[in-house]
Design an enzyme around this catalytic site. Sequence first.
Site: not given
Ligand code: ARG
Length: 471
Positions: A167-168, A289, A302, A329, A334
């Site tokens: 510990t520590h 090395s 590492e 969306y 993307q």
């Molecule tokens: N290449 C786009 C993405 O990865 C696909 C979807 C595109 N949709 C749009 N409405 N532009 O999200």
Amino acid sequence: MSHSSETKPNAAGSTLWGGRFSEATDAFVQRFTASVGFDQRMYRQDIRGSIAHATMLASVGVLTEAEKTAIVDGLTAIQADIDAGQFQWLVELEDVHMNIESELTARIGITGKKLHTGRSRNDQVATDIRLYLRDAIDDIALAITHLQTGLVQLAETHADTIMPGFTHLQTAQPVTFGHHLMAWYEMLSRDYGRLLGCRRRLNQSPLGAAALAGTTYPINRQQTAELMGFNHPTRNSLDSVSDRDFALEFASFAAILMTHLSRASEELVLWTSAQFNFIDLPDRFCTGSSIMPQKKNPDVPELVRGKTGRVTGNLMSLLTLMKSQPLAYNKDNQEDKEPIFDSVDTVRDCLRAFGDMIPAIKPRKAVMYEAAKRGFATATDLADYLVRKGIAFRDAHEIVGKAVGFGVNSGKDLSEMTLQELQGFSTAIDADVFAVLTLEGSVAARNHIGGTAPAQVRFAVAEAKLELAGR
Ligand code: ARG
């Protein structure tokens, strides 16, 4: 291939610099907004989703059987070409979805243009990433199990190998090497559970959400979900196209797993140092090395420790990406792919490196044993002994503190003092004390669930084997 890789003709035109300017801007924006450079790795998932979609469209009467067959055959042939490295990805076509769809149309004609009926790239991409991650998760789950299997085997071999517990980073009490390895095993079991939880929650089909509100065609989302191996369709179209929780969960899982591997790596680095010298790592996991001939550097642990940074960074990228995004969306999304892919690749590689390295670790038992002896690791055992002889724990603590002070000055471990010397600190001490002052006695006494006694380590190993066999 039907696509040409030539740049488009200069539409803007007449003046040299004006045309040049306009063309250059378009080309840049094209490159700037394109994702095909990185999302092409989802081509198998994209094709699988398209085949499911076309199959469903035919079964609800939106496509004819002949159209469906042409689409499925075309997509299957495209997949074979991509597999064979014989497909030209075009940045003008922006992403994996449009590259494949446009190639399909080039091959089968107008029927290819019907594939996108009743869907959008928004639900398409959400589907593809879920499918991609699900595949990656299944690979990673196997890699975790492989690593855990190696840990369990090594732990079984070293259920009685004594080392100092810290510990520590100061010697605290003796433990067994097997116990230490099984601690790593536990971390990985939690990671495994998180991974499976992530898989369970992501295994729903967003296909059919279309752009954001659903579609006017009589689609059968249950059917596409089943065709793609999803448990069921997602429940809300707006959420379906914008949700990336599964990516956040995966990235969290990956960051926590890497944090665990970084901790193990840190210990391996310490243990291979000349100062600890607890283990030997085979040469194949180390490098030398170019200037110091004596060096054997533990590069693999590492690097795993170092790679933890990018995986934690990927989690931060994704959380920041999603923060404040309005429904539904947004093109922002993307940006989800590269961090996900990087975490998938990094975790896969690090698990592989660890899976290979762990079984190859050779502990130096004598060195570990001596180190445990040097650090007064059985001081707590002496205090517990005094308590059993009727002394209050706080008083026992003080008595032992004095004995340790004497040991530091005289260069003697508690077990190396004479009975007379020990009795100088408390008359409650008898000849039976030496049984508790040995390292073996100390570890064997911690004989309860989760304790370091070799019997308990063997029990933990047996339980772990059952757990692994049940996966
Ligand atoms: N290449 C786009 C993405 O990865 C696909 C979807 C595109 N949709 C749009 N409405 N532009 O999200």
